[in-house]
Design an enzyme around this catalytic site. Structure first.
Site, mmCIF file in Angstrom:
data_model
loop_
_atom_site.group_PDB
_atom_site.id
_atom_site.type_symbol
_atom_site.label_atom_id
_atom_site.label_comp_id
_atom_site.label_asym_id
_atom_site.label_seq_id
_atom_site.Cartn_x
_atom_site.Cartn_y
_atom_site.Cartn_z
ATOM 1 N N ASP B 181 0.854 -1.178 0.000
ATOM 2 C CA ASP B 181 0.000 0.000 0.000
ATOM 3 C C ASP B 181 0.897 1.238 0.000
ATOM 4 O OD1 ASP B 181 -3.045 0.784 1.093
ATOM 5 O OD2 ASP B 181 -1.467 2.198 1.693
ATOM 6 N N ASN B 189 -2.708 12.967 -2.923
ATOM 7 C CA ASN B 189 -3.885 13.509 -3.614
ATOM 8 C C ASN B 189 -4.226 14.905 -3.111
ATOM 9 O OD1 ASN B 189 -4.470 11.458 -5.433
ATOM 10 N ND2 ASN B 189 -5.590 10.269 -3.893
ATOM 11 N N HIS B 194 -5.544 14.801 -7.730
ATOM 12 C CA HIS B 194 -5.795 13.409 -8.107
ATOM 13 C C HIS B 194 -4.999 12.989 -9.333
ATOM 14 C CE1 HIS B 194 -8.809 12.371 -5.138
ATOM 15 N NE2 HIS B 194 -9.239 13.623 -5.251
ATOM 16 N N ASP B 198 -2.709 9.725 -9.742
ATOM 17 C CA ASP B 198 -2.704 8.739 -10.837
ATOM 18 C C ASP B 198 -1.281 8.505 -11.347
ATOM 19 O OD1 ASP B 198 -5.399 8.500 -10.628
ATOM 20 O OD2 ASP B 198 -5.887 9.662 -12.431
ATOM 21 N N GLU B 224 -5.084 2.261 -3.688
ATOM 22 C CA GLU B 224 -3.621 2.323 -3.727
ATOM 23 C C GLU B 224 -3.007 1.031 -3.226
ATOM 24 O OE1 GLU B 224 -5.631 3.966 -1.718
ATOM 25 O OE2 GLU B 224 -4.729 4.522 0.197
#
Lengths: 179, 305
Positions: B181, B189, B194, B198, B224
């Site tokens: 993770d 973010n 965002h 990505d 994630e």
């Protein structure tokens, strides 16, 4: 090789010879009339010396050997019946043997109906009310036996000589114990 | 001039021809005692013609009604043409059946324009079938691929893992499974947006892909979270791989809009226990992952500590 007595068939593909070497001017093809001359004079002599039944057996066995040899040397180990038919059609048309078509193919019962148009043996012969393509019967049996590994009984049910325009052959598995 | 009896016989033949032309053939009575002359022979031929006409009529009628099994003893050229057509259509029936069963190599080499149309139809069917197969292949790939990272998605990973675990059970082997993770991903973010998130996810996917083997399951499990399973490799290999991945990610600072985004990951690693549910293995790896998080992140925790 051709003067030895025998109890088993000994034909081999190599017996056809090297045509490019042997016929540099005339090439590998010949006139159908010459082929039929040999086929029918041979049949005539066989009947004369041994009778109709013997002649038919000889032609059937010779056709069966030819079918097995063609399967082995020209048909490229077809993996299924569709490929076998296509390969056989192509080879036969290239060799000028006839136009082969399938009318029925029951793969579960191994029951087949094939036709040959413009047949090498009989197309154009006069009406005789008798089917004469015994060599083709053996030939088809040889092909099917080589492909499926079981013996076949092949019968010509329609022939140019009985008034049809194609020769029609019905093939069914043969009882291996039958003669 | 014919004598009256001959004239009557000629009349009979004439009437018979007229009936034939109207499609109502009826045989002539040939008197056995009649003189063996040309008129008697004409009557005999006439009757043969009637028979041939009947055969031809029967064959054409059968053909027009769709029957291909008729057996015509006719000998006229027209009857032969019908028999030729019958044989061609019987073969065509077989060919059509073959196409219906999936043999798209069938081609017709007779029947003129019909052959062209049939062959075009089969070629079009072949093209359509290939296009559909290709679409299916693409759909199958899409269904198991994560659109953002290009890695296998959870569904695809589960399918692969079930296969690999069955294989491992048969071989008596315990393959390693790791969950990972991104640390503080929410902060990425919130800080950079965002889109930057990505970019980080894609960068992480790239590192994982680059540092795992072709046969490893390397998947985006969701959000994630990522999962890796190394078939035929146990905990020792897994721990070394996990540590290497953790280090590579840390080294690989992500650039976004000329800004450098530091990324680290936490990893939980376990092995598959014989006969347990796949979800149990994943839950155990997840538990180790949270231990790694709670222990300060950017680290690997597993069955052995």
């Amino acid at each position: 090789m051709f003067q030895e007595e025998r109890v088993d068939f000994k034909f081999e593909w190599e017996h056809l010879g090297n045509l490019a070497l042997g016929r540099p001017n005339l090439g590998p093809t010949t006139h159908i009339a010459l082929y039929r001359l040999m086929q029918f004079t041979l049949r005539d002599a066989l009947i004369r010396h041994g009778g109709v039944e013997l002649a038919n057996r000889v032609f059937f066995d010779a056709g069966r050997n030819a079918g097995a040899a063609i399967y082995k040397h020209l048909l490229n180990a077809p993996k299924d019946m569709g490929e076998l038919v296509r390969s056989l059609q192509r080879s036969f048309e290239e060799l000028g043997g006839g136009i082969i078509r399938v009318e029925e193919a029951d793969l579960e019962k191994n029951h087949f109906v094939l036709t040959v148009a413009e047949d090498l043996d009989c197309s154009g012969l006069p009406l005789m009310d008798e089917a004469i393509c015994t060599y083709d019967e053996g030939f088809i049996a040889g092909i099917l036996e080589a492909h499926l590994g079981i013996p076949f009984r092949v019968r010509e049910v329609d022939c140019w000589c009985t008034g049809d325009r194609v020769c029609r052959f019905e093939a069914v598995p043969r009882d291996p114990t039958a003669t | 001039m014919l004598d009256p009896s001959d004239a009557a016989r000629v009349d009979q033949v004439t009437e018979a021809i007229a009936r034939l032309l109207k499609g109502q053939p009826s045989p002539l009575q040939v008197d056995a005692d009649a003189p063996q002359d040309e008129i008697r022979q004409l009557a005999v031929y006439m009757n043969q013609l009637f028979i041939e006409f009947d055969h031809l009529n029967a064959a054409i009628t059968a053909l027009s009604q769709g029957s291909l099994t008729f057996d015509s003893p006719g000998r006229l050229p027209a009857a032969n043409a019908v028999k030729n057509l019958q044989a061609a259509l019987r073969h065509l029936v077989w060919q059509t059946r073959q196409v219906a069963e999936g043999d798209f190599t069938q081609r017709v080499s007779f029947l003129g324009d019909f052959a062209t149309s049939f062959n075009s139809m089969v070629e079009q069917l072949t093209a359509n079938r290939e296009a559909l197969l290709e679409q299916n292949r693409l759909l199958e790939v899409t269904a198991i691929t994560d659109a953002l990272t290009g890695l296998t998605n959870r569904r695809g990973a589960r399918e692969r893992m079930i296969l690999e675990l069955h294989r491992a059970v048969r071989a008596g082997f315990a393959p390693c499974v790791m969950m990972m993770d991104i640390d503080h991903f929410k902060r990425v973010n919130d800080t950079w947006g965002h889109e930057a998130g990505d970019v980080v996810l894609k960068a992480l996917a790239g590192v994982l892909k680059k540092n795992t083997r072709f046969e490893d399951v390397c998947a985006r499990w969701g959000g994630e979270e990522f999962l890796i399973m190394a078939p035929e490799k146990g905990l020792e290999f897994g721990l070394a791989l996990a540590e290497r991945l953790r280090a590579r990610v840390e080294e690989n600072v992500v650039e976004y809009n000329s800004q450098r985004i530091p990324v680290t990951i936490s990893i939980g690693i376990t092995t598959y226990w014989d006969a347990e549910d796949l979800d149990a293995t994943v839950r155990r790896a997840d538990g180790h992952l949270y231990r790694a998080k709670n222990a300060g992140r950017n680290r690997v925790c597993g069955d052995l500590g």
